[in-house]
Design a protein around this motif. Structure first.
Motif, PDB file in Angstrom:
ATOM      1  N   ARG A   7     -49.996 -76.520  -7.675  1.00 17.51           N
ATOM      2  CA  ARG A   7     -49.633 -75.199  -8.205  1.00 17.51           C
ATOM      3  C   ARG A   7     -48.293 -74.801  -7.617  1.00 17.51           C
ATOM      4  O   ARG A   7     -48.071 -74.914  -6.415  1.00 17.51           O
ATOM      5  CB  ARG A   7     -50.710 -74.156  -7.847  1.00 17.51           C
ATOM      6  N   THR A  14     -46.681 -68.321 -11.401  1.00 13.97           N
ATOM      7  CA  THR A  14     -47.370 -69.458 -10.787  1.00 13.97           C
ATOM      8  C   THR A  14     -47.882 -70.354 -11.900  1.00 13.97           C
ATOM      9  O   THR A  14     -48.523 -69.884 -12.848  1.00 13.97           O
ATOM     10  CB  THR A  14     -48.541 -69.001  -9.916  1.00 13.97           C
ATOM     11  N   VAL A  15     -47.591 -71.658 -11.792  1.00 16.04           N
ATOM     12  CA  VAL A  15     -48.024 -72.594 -12.830  1.00 16.04           C
ATOM     13  C   VAL A  15     -48.790 -73.756 -12.208  1.00 16.04           C
ATOM     14  O   VAL A  15     -48.542 -74.159 -11.068  1.00 16.04           O
ATOM     15  CB  VAL A  15     -46.829 -73.155 -13.639  1.00 16.04           C
ATOM     16  N   ASP A  16     -49.741 -74.265 -12.978  1.00 14.28           N
ATOM     17  CA  ASP A  16     -50.358 -75.545 -12.675  1.00 14.28           C
ATOM     18  C   ASP A  16     -49.495 -76.621 -13.315  1.00 14.28           C
ATOM     19  O   ASP A  16     -49.169 -76.538 -14.504  1.00 14.28           O
ATOM     20  CB  ASP A  16     -51.767 -75.614 -13.251  1.00 14.28           C
ATOM     21  N   THR A  57     -43.920 -77.879 -17.875  1.00  8.72           N
ATOM     22  CA  THR A  57     -44.932 -76.940 -17.348  1.00  8.72           C
ATOM     23  C   THR A  57     -44.775 -75.550 -17.943  1.00  8.72           C
ATOM     24  O   THR A  57     -45.696 -74.738 -17.884  1.00  8.72           O
ATOM     25  CB  THR A  57     -44.809 -76.802 -15.818  1.00  8.72           C
ATOM     26  N   ILE A  59     -42.407 -73.467 -16.792  1.00  9.88           N
ATOM     27  CA  ILE A  59     -42.034 -72.527 -15.736  1.00  9.88           C
ATOM     28  C   ILE A  59     -40.730 -71.783 -16.028  1.00  9.88           C
ATOM     29  O   ILE A  59     -40.607 -70.585 -15.734  1.00  9.88           O
ATOM     30  CB  ILE A  59     -41.975 -73.237 -14.363  1.00  9.88           C
ATOM     31  N   THR A  84     -51.038 -77.693 -20.931  1.00  9.87           N
ATOM     32  CA  THR A  84     -50.695 -77.112 -19.636  1.00  9.87           C
ATOM     33  C   THR A  84     -49.970 -75.786 -19.810  1.00  9.87           C
ATOM     34  O   THR A  84     -50.252 -74.796 -19.121  1.00  9.87           O
ATOM     35  CB  THR A  84     -49.825 -78.095 -18.823  1.00  9.87           C
ATOM     36  N   ARG A  87     -52.344 -72.950 -20.812  1.00  9.99           N
ATOM     37  CA  ARG A  87     -53.127 -72.463 -19.670  1.00  9.99           C
ATOM     38  C   ARG A  87     -52.269 -71.605 -18.741  1.00  9.99           C
ATOM     39  O   ARG A  87     -52.729 -70.579 -18.218  1.00  9.99           O
ATOM     40  CB  ARG A  87     -53.728 -73.643 -18.913  1.00  9.99           C
ATOM     41  N   ASN A  88     -51.016 -72.006 -18.549  1.00  8.04           N
ATOM     42  CA  ASN A  88     -50.134 -71.250 -17.667  1.00  8.04           C
ATOM     43  C   ASN A  88     -49.761 -69.894 -18.269  1.00  8.04           C
ATOM     44  O   ASN A  88     -49.569 -68.914 -17.535  1.00  8.04           O
ATOM     45  CB  ASN A  88     -48.878 -72.064 -17.357  1.00  8.04           C
ATOM     46  N   SER A  91     -52.881 -67.734 -17.546  1.00  6.84           N
ATOM     47  CA  SER A  91     -53.051 -67.401 -16.128  1.00  6.84           C
ATOM     48  C   SER A  91     -52.004 -66.402 -15.632  1.00  6.84           C
ATOM     49  O   SER A  91     -52.241 -65.682 -14.668  1.00  6.84           O
ATOM     50  CB  SER A  91     -53.006 -68.672 -15.281  1.00  6.84           C
ATOM     51  N   ASN A  92     -50.851 -66.349 -16.311  1.00  4.33           N
ATOM     52  CA  ASN A  92     -49.803 -65.392 -15.921  1.00  4.33           C
ATOM     53  C   ASN A  92     -49.816 -64.127 -16.770  1.00  4.33           C
ATOM     54  O   ASN A  92     -48.956 -63.261 -16.597  1.00  4.33           O
ATOM     55  CB  ASN A  92     -48.433 -66.065 -16.009  1.00  4.33           C
TER      56      ASN A  92
END
Length: 364
Positions: A7, A14-16, A57, A59, A84, A87-88, A91-92
Motif C-alpha cells: 500500500r 492511498t493505493v493498493d 495503480t 495514483i 486495481t 478498488r483504489n 477506497s479513496n
C-alpha cells in the motif's frame, strides 16, 4: 511485504499496488505533475477534465482528483490494472469524480477530448502524440522513458521513432528533451495547433514536457519556426544552433577546422516559462512537497534559454586545469560580459551564450 500486498500513500491518496506497475522513483515527478496542473489552472487557463492515459495503480490521476478536484478519466489497457484502479477509487471515496476505461490509448484519445492529456507510457510516447494532439484542449503532459533512442545511444531507433537524428555527446540529455519537444510541436502543427513550452526536464531515465496548447495555423507556424538543428564539433566542442527544417548547415568548425556533425530536427526554443516555473515552485512549497521537486523546478526557472550546456569537468580536462565551483564559473562568465546559469541537466555543467573558445579563455 510483496508487491501485491503493498500500500502506497502520497499526500491524501492511498493505493493498493495489486498487480499494477508502480515506480517509487517517480514520486518527485508526480509531485511536479500535481503542482503543474494547479499552477496552470491558477495562472494560465481553467481546467476541469484530466486524462491519465496509462494509469497503472491510478495514483497520479487519483491525486489529481483528490487534491485539485478535477474530473479524471483513468485508463489502462491491462484488465488487472483496471481492477486495481477501481478498488483504489472506492477506497479513496473518489467515485463521484473518476471514470475508469479499459481501452487502447489511441482509440480513447480519438474518441474523447480532455482539457489535459497526460501520456506517461513505458517507453516511447511517439505512437500516441498524433492522437494526443487532437484530444488535448489546453495542456499536454508527455513523458518519455526511452532515453537511449532519444539521446543517440540507440541511433536508428531514435530516428525511427522521432524522425530526428539524435546525438550521444556530453549534452545528450538536453538533446533528448529537445527531440521530444520537436516531435510534440510537429504533431500539434498537423492539426493547426502550437506547443507552448511551460516546463521541460530530464531526470534519471525520465524526460517530461509540460506544454500549453494554442490553436490556429498562425500559432502553429510560429511554433514550427522554432525548430532546427544543432551543428556540433566533436573535436573541440564548438556548437551552434541552426534554425529551419531545411537549413544550410556549416560543414567545418570555425574554431578548429574539423568536420561538424548535425543533430535534429529538434526544438530550439525555450524549454521553460520562468513565470510558470515560479508558480509551480510555489505550489510545491504550499503542498509541502519534497525538496528534490522544488530544487529541480527552481533551477529550471533560472536556466538560461539557450540550446545546449557545457560540462565544466570536460573543458577543464581538455585545458589541463583543475575544475572550480559552478558558481565561480558563472561569476567569471558574468564578469566577462556573458550570460550564464546553472542547468538542471547536470550538477557539473552550465549554460552560457559564450562559445567554447571564449569559455576556455575565461577559465584558463
Amino acid at each position: 511485504m510483496t508487491i501485491n500486498q503493498q500500500r502506497i500513500t502520497e499526500h491524501a491518496v492511498t493505493v493498493d499496488v495489486g498487480e499494477a506497475f508502480y515506480n517509487p522513483h517517480t514520486t518527485t515527478d508526480r509531485e511536479i505533475t500535481i503542482a503543474s496542473l494547479a499552477a496552470f489552472d491558477r495562472t494560465v487557463d481553467h481546467i476541469e477534465t484530466y486524462l491519465d492515459t496509462f494509469s497503472a495503480t491510478g495514483i497520479r490521476g487519483l491525486r489529481a482528483a483528490a487534491e485539485l478536484g478535477l474530473v479524471v478519466t483513468l485508463n489502462d489497457r491491462d484488465p488487472d490494472a483496471v481492477g486495481t484502479i477501481k478498488r483504489n477509487i472506492v477506497s479513496n471515496g473518489l467515485g463521484h469524480c473518476c471514470e475508469v476505461t479499459n481501452e487502447d490509448a489511441n482509440v480513447l484519445l480519438h474518441k474523447k477530448r480532455f482539457d489535459v492529456v497526460d501520456i506517461d507510457p513505458f517507453g516511447s510516447p511517439a505512437p500516441y502524440l498524433a492522437a494526443a494532439s487532437r484530444s488535448a484542449r489546453r495542456m499536454l503532459a508527455i513523458t518519455a522513458t526511452d532515453t537511449a533512442p532519444l539521446c543517440g545511444a540507440h541511433l536508428k531507433s531514435g530516428i525511427r521513432k522521432y524522425a530526428a537524428v539524435p546525438m550521444n555527446n556530453e549534452y545528450h540529455a538536453e538533446i533528448g528533451v529537445r527531440v521530444l519537444m520537436g516531435a510534440i510541436a510537429r504533431a500539434l502543427a498537423v492539426v493547426d495547433r502550437a506547443m507552448v513550452p511551460l516546463l521541460s526536464y530530464a531526470r534519471r531515465h525520465y524526460h517530461r514536457v509540460y506544454a500549453g496548447v494554442s490553436r490556429g495555423a498562425a500559432s502553429a507556424d510560429r511554433s514550427i519556426a522554432q525548430m532546427g538543428f544543432i551543428a556540433h564539433c566533436p573535436h573541440c566542442g564548438f556548437r551552434i544552433p541552426v534554425a529551419g527544417l531545411a537549413p544550410i548547415m556549416p560543414d567545418v568548425c570555425r574554431i578548429c577546422g574539423n568536420r561538424m556533425q548535425a543533430t535534429g530536427p529538434l526544438w530550439l526554443g525555450a524549454l521553460h516559462n520562468p513565470a510558470f516555473c515560479e508558480s509551480v515552485a510555489q505550489e510545491l512549497r504550499n503542498r509541502e512537497s519534497g525538496g528534490d521537486a522544488i530544487k529541480l523546478v527552481e533551477i529550471c526557472k533560472c536556466e538560461l534559454a539557450v540550446p545546449t550546456f557545457y560540462d565544466q569537468h570536460r573543458i577543464c580536462h581538455a585545458l589541463k586545469i583543475p575544475p572550480i565551483t559552478i558558481d565561480a564559473v558563472i561569476d567569471k562568465l558574468g564578469s566577462a560580459g556573458f550570460s550564464a546559469s546553472r542547468t538542471h541537466f547536470s550538477g557539473t555543467s552550465f549554460k552560457t551564450d559564450a562559445d567554447i573558445r571564449e569559455i576556455a579563455e575565461i577559465l584558463r
